[in-house]
Design a protein around this motif. Sequence first.
Motif, PDB file in Angstrom:
ATOM      1  N   GLN A 148      49.393   9.687 -65.417  1.00 23.72           N
ATOM      2  CA  GLN A 148      49.985   8.940 -64.445  1.00 23.72           C
ATOM      3  C   GLN A 148      51.268   8.500 -64.749  1.00 23.72           C
ATOM      4  O   GLN A 148      51.775   8.308 -66.001  1.00 23.72           O
ATOM      5  CB  GLN A 148      49.141   7.500 -64.194  1.00 23.72           C
ATOM      6  CG  GLN A 148      47.774   7.756 -63.823  1.00 23.72           C
ATOM      7  CD  GLN A 148      47.040   6.481 -63.676  1.00 23.72           C
ATOM      8  OE1 GLN A 148      47.611   5.365 -63.653  1.00 23.72           O
ATOM      9  NE2 GLN A 148      45.680   6.600 -63.448  1.00 23.72           N
ATOM     10  N   HIS A 149      52.323   8.440 -63.667  1.00 25.21           N
ATOM     11  CA  HIS A 149      53.723   8.378 -63.811  1.00 25.21           C
ATOM     12  C   HIS A 149      54.119   6.992 -64.601  1.00 25.21           C
ATOM     13  O   HIS A 149      55.058   6.992 -65.387  1.00 25.21           O
ATOM     14  CB  HIS A 149      54.533   8.378 -62.529  1.00 25.21           C
ATOM     15  CG  HIS A 149      54.420   9.716 -61.753  1.00 25.21           C
ATOM     16  ND1 HIS A 149      54.465  10.016 -60.548  1.00 25.21           N
ATOM     17  CD2 HIS A 149      54.189  11.030 -62.170  1.00 25.21           C
ATOM     18  CE1 HIS A 149      54.331  11.098 -60.054  1.00 25.21           C
ATOM     19  NE2 HIS A 149      54.145  11.972 -61.197  1.00 25.21           N
ATOM     20  N   ASN A 150      53.473   5.845 -64.240  1.00 26.53           N
ATOM     21  CA  ASN A 150      53.595   4.640 -64.853  1.00 26.53           C
ATOM     22  C   ASN A 150      53.290   4.573 -66.280  1.00 26.53           C
ATOM     23  O   ASN A 150      54.218   4.194 -67.109  1.00 26.53           O
ATOM     24  CB  ASN A 150      53.102   3.654 -64.109  1.00 26.53           C
ATOM     25  CG  ASN A 150      51.594   3.720 -63.968  1.00 26.53           C
ATOM     26  OD1 ASN A 150      51.066   4.666 -63.621  1.00 26.53           O
ATOM     27  ND2 ASN A 150      50.871   2.533 -64.232  1.00 26.53           N
ATOM     28  N   VAL A 189      59.425  14.358 -70.851  1.00 30.80           N
ATOM     29  CA  VAL A 189      58.314  13.790 -70.328  1.00 30.80           C
ATOM     30  C   VAL A 189      59.068  13.032 -69.119  1.00 30.80           C
ATOM     31  O   VAL A 189      58.278  13.366 -68.014  1.00 30.80           O
ATOM     32  CB  VAL A 189      57.822  12.719 -70.995  1.00 30.80           C
ATOM     33  CG1 VAL A 189      56.973  11.882 -70.241  1.00 30.80           C
ATOM     34  CG2 VAL A 189      56.787  13.071 -72.408  1.00 30.80           C
ATOM     35  N   MET A 190      60.301  12.519 -68.995  1.00 32.99           N
ATOM     36  CA  MET A 190      60.856  11.924 -67.892  1.00 32.99           C
ATOM     37  C   MET A 190      61.379  13.051 -67.027  1.00 32.99           C
ATOM     38  O   MET A 190      61.220  12.678 -65.683  1.00 32.99           O
ATOM     39  CB  MET A 190      62.107  11.019 -68.468  1.00 32.99           C
ATOM     40  CG  MET A 190      61.509   9.662 -68.970  1.00 32.99           C
ATOM     41  SD  MET A 190      60.310   8.806 -67.975  1.00 32.99           S
ATOM     42  CE  MET A 190      61.229   8.549 -66.595  1.00 32.99           C
ATOM     43  N   LEU A 191      61.751  13.867 -67.364  1.00 33.68           N
ATOM     44  CA  LEU A 191      62.274  15.081 -66.196  1.00 33.68           C
ATOM     45  C   LEU A 191      61.154  15.531 -65.527  1.00 33.68           C
ATOM     46  O   LEU A 191      61.193  15.852 -64.391  1.00 33.68           O
ATOM     47  CB  LEU A 191      63.087  16.094 -67.227  1.00 33.68           C
ATOM     48  CG  LEU A 191      64.474  15.761 -67.508  1.00 33.68           C
ATOM     49  CD1 LEU A 191      65.041  16.894 -68.478  1.00 33.68           C
ATOM     50  CD2 LEU A 191      65.501  15.288 -66.495  1.00 33.68           C
ATOM     51  N   GLN A 192      60.017  15.809 -66.235  1.00 38.59           N
ATOM     52  CA  GLN A 192      58.669  16.194 -65.809  1.00 38.59           C
ATOM     53  C   GLN A 192      58.406  15.123 -64.698  1.00 38.59           C
ATOM     54  O   GLN A 192      57.925  15.419 -63.460  1.00 38.59           O
ATOM     55  CB  GLN A 192      57.541  16.509 -66.560  1.00 38.59           C
ATOM     56  CG  GLN A 192      57.989  17.838 -67.574  1.00 38.59           C
ATOM     57  CD  GLN A 192      56.728  17.928 -68.550  1.00 38.59           C
ATOM     58  OE1 GLN A 192      56.324  16.943 -68.860  1.00 38.59           O
ATOM     59  NE2 GLN A 192      56.960  19.102 -69.141  1.00 38.59           N
ATOM     60  N   VAL A 193      58.500  13.967 -64.995  1.00 39.92           N
ATOM     61  CA  VAL A 193      57.897  12.735 -64.223  1.00 39.92           C
ATOM     62  C   VAL A 193      58.709  12.770 -62.904  1.00 39.92           C
ATOM     63  O   VAL A 193      58.133  12.828 -61.744  1.00 39.92           O
ATOM     64  CB  VAL A 193      57.874  11.459 -64.657  1.00 39.92           C
ATOM     65  CG1 VAL A 193      57.826  10.507 -63.622  1.00 39.92           C
ATOM     66  CG2 VAL A 193      56.979  11.254 -65.927  1.00 39.92           C
ATOM     67  N   LEU A 194      60.066  13.002 -62.965  1.00 39.47           N
ATOM     68  CA  LEU A 194      61.084  12.809 -61.750  1.00 39.47           C
ATOM     69  C   LEU A 194      60.916  14.108 -60.951  1.00 39.47           C
ATOM     70  O   LEU A 194      61.131  13.942 -59.714  1.00 39.47           O
ATOM     71  CB  LEU A 194      62.747  12.737 -62.422  1.00 39.47           C
ATOM     72  CG  LEU A 194      62.899  11.500 -63.047  1.00 39.47           C
ATOM     73  CD1 LEU A 194      64.374  11.572 -63.866  1.00 39.47           C
ATOM     74  CD2 LEU A 194      62.844  10.559 -61.752  1.00 39.47           C
ATOM     75  N   GLN A 195      60.617  15.270 -61.611  1.00 40.08           N
ATOM     76  CA  GLN A 195      60.408  16.384 -60.691  1.00 40.08           C
ATOM     77  C   GLN A 195      58.997  16.289 -59.807  1.00 40.08           C
ATOM     78  O   GLN A 195      58.977  17.056 -58.757  1.00 40.08           O
ATOM     79  CB  GLN A 195      60.245  17.638 -61.665  1.00 40.08           C
ATOM     80  CG  GLN A 195      61.522  18.287 -62.211  1.00 40.08           C
ATOM     81  CD  GLN A 195      61.313  19.516 -63.204  1.00 40.08           C
ATOM     82  OE1 GLN A 195      59.948  19.688 -63.636  1.00 40.08           O
ATOM     83  NE2 GLN A 195      62.378  20.007 -63.667  1.00 40.08           N
ATOM     84  N   SER A 196      57.987  15.456 -60.328  1.00 32.13           N
ATOM     85  CA  SER A 196      56.791  15.518 -59.334  1.00 32.13           C
ATOM     86  C   SER A 196      56.521  14.153 -58.902  1.00 32.13           C
ATOM     87  O   SER A 196      55.703  13.911 -57.991  1.00 32.13           O
ATOM     88  CB  SER A 196      55.700  15.602 -60.515  1.00 32.13           C
ATOM     89  OG  SER A 196      55.736  14.609 -61.589  1.00 32.13           O
ATOM     90  N   CYS A 197      57.606  13.220 -58.861  1.00 35.39           N
ATOM     91  CA  CYS A 197      57.613  11.767 -58.270  1.00 35.39           C
ATOM     92  C   CYS A 197      58.159  11.931 -57.080  1.00 35.39           C
ATOM     93  O   CYS A 197      59.366  12.413 -56.847  1.00 35.39           O
ATOM     94  CB  CYS A 197      58.065  10.907 -59.337  1.00 35.39           C
ATOM     95  SG  CYS A 197      57.845   9.281 -58.716  1.00 35.39           S
ATOM     96  N   LEU A 236      54.506  -1.176 -55.890  1.00 28.86           N
ATOM     97  CA  LEU A 236      53.336  -0.963 -55.114  1.00 28.86           C
ATOM     98  C   LEU A 236      52.619   0.145 -55.284  1.00 28.86           C
ATOM     99  O   LEU A 236      51.395   0.084 -55.424  1.00 28.86           O
ATOM    100  CB  LEU A 236      53.688  -0.983 -53.512  1.00 28.86           C
ATOM    101  CG  LEU A 236      54.245  -2.428 -53.165  1.00 28.86           C
ATOM    102  CD1 LEU A 236      54.804  -2.148 -51.611  1.00 28.86           C
ATOM    103  CD2 LEU A 236      53.382  -3.710 -53.121  1.00 28.86           C
ATOM    104  N   GLY A 237      53.281   1.410 -55.566  1.00 26.87           N
ATOM    105  CA  GLY A 237      52.207   2.397 -56.256  1.00 26.87           C
ATOM    106  C   GLY A 237      51.691   2.386 -57.398  1.00 26.87           C
ATOM    107  O   GLY A 237      50.628   3.206 -57.675  1.00 26.87           O
ATOM    108  N   VAL A 238      52.074   1.639 -58.404  1.00 24.76           N
ATOM    109  CA  VAL A 238      51.513   1.264 -59.608  1.00 24.76           C
ATOM    110  C   VAL A 238      50.319   0.566 -59.374  1.00 24.76           C
ATOM    111  O   VAL A 238      49.378   0.788 -60.014  1.00 24.76           O
ATOM    112  CB  VAL A 238      52.493   0.422 -60.429  1.00 24.76           C
ATOM    113  CG1 VAL A 238      51.694  -0.054 -61.863  1.00 24.76           C
ATOM    114  CG2 VAL A 238      53.577   1.297 -60.838  1.00 24.76           C
TER     115      VAL A 238
END
Length: 473
Positions: free
Chosen positions: A312-314, A338-346, A133-135
């Motif tokens: 954007q995360h997706n 990249v993924m560790l940065q996404v998880l920190q900000s998501c 839904l966020g996407v």
Amino acid sequence: MDSGGGTAPAGALGAAGESALCALPAGSEGTAGPSEPSGLAEGAGGGGGPRRALRAIYVRNESTQGGAAGGHETGAQQCLLRACEAEGAHLTSVPFGELDFGETAVLDAFYDADVAVVDMSDISRQPSLFYHLGVRESFDMANNVILYHDTDADTALSLKDMVTQKNTASSGNYYFIPYIVTPCADYFCCESDAQRRASEYMQPTWDTILGPLCVPLVDRFTGLLKDIHVTSCAYYKETLLNDIRKAREKYQGDELAKELSRIKLRMDNTEVLTSDIIINLLLSYRDIQDYDAMVKLVETLETLPTCDLADQHNIKFHYAFALNRRNSAGDRNRALQVMLQVLQSCDQPAPDMFCLCGRIYKDIFLDSDCKDDASHSSAIEWYRKGFELQPSLYSGINLAVLLIVAGQQFETSMELRKIGVRLNSLLGRKGSLEKMNNYWDVGQFFNVSMLASDVGKAVQAAEKLFRLKPPIW
């Protein structure tokens, strides 16, 4: 989400590289009417001419396709179908498992619908559903409906609070619709506390008493559909999206890559560089395993001064996925970063994000000839996080295999035994091997059989895999 004003150099994406769409599952279209092949009925959404019909999509539990087995969700889906028929809307239903797995056609249909309806009565599905839904929000597809079979007041209140927060903090337009089912199988919407209390204490005669107090669910859907206007993007953007879809249906391999390159040459300004178009391109490249094109597409977006899509995360998720699969020098470390940065900000990470970290660490472990114990341990930890957030066959099988490689055994490991029980439960929901026609379902049946040392069933699954046509990618 539109990337902003300004004009990028002509053909800015044309050199980024060159990947396909399977048809929606049979029976996925509701009888409210088939969708137009072009995505437009007679005119664009904002040009003053006739508007196309509203597109609605419902995410169903796999068991609801057959009817009674789906229970309350089947009835809710039928109420939605009746409302769509009354309002001339086109309804498509897709199985949760294929959305969660990332089937290209299902993702495309879900992200592109004018209104998405999801039933969150099964709390284990909530993390993935909220992510998707966020996407949709990032695509400016703002109308999202969350259903809940109102059997637990605390869960209903929690979902209501989450919807309120989302409507306050984001551009989304979320509707929360808790519903009840009477002994006579009538469906009512009970959104207020007074209605909920009535449903709890008037059960012996509630069919006659609830009628004046609660709104029939089909009427609630009808009123909602009346209030939702088709907010389709400009004609040129829809034309690009439909051309990408047609290319995926018509071409494969190198031919598809060449056709996508031709389409990208037409994307000569940032007004058509939107999330949904970029995701469609990334999914197309993924399906023909053109990971280099996926990487170059995202890295080209990063160079455009007025475009923030690459943040954007997706899109970062697909970028990290492609880096790991391409596996050039430094790619896997970059994917992990990249993924560790996404998880920190998501705020609400999806289970797939944890599992992708686990996959990257697992691949690093395999690249080391299984000598990198630190990567092995990290892979276990990330797959465990994904499995705990939302148990799935994918995360559970990988976690079990890595634990066995670490020396654990089903006979002595409580964690492995718990995983095994959950895997068998998840697999059982898909039915018997004889009735399975999905390549990945049969593959997971094979993996679980091997984990259980059931060679006979594994052989049967292998024979069926041989007869099934595997997905392109």
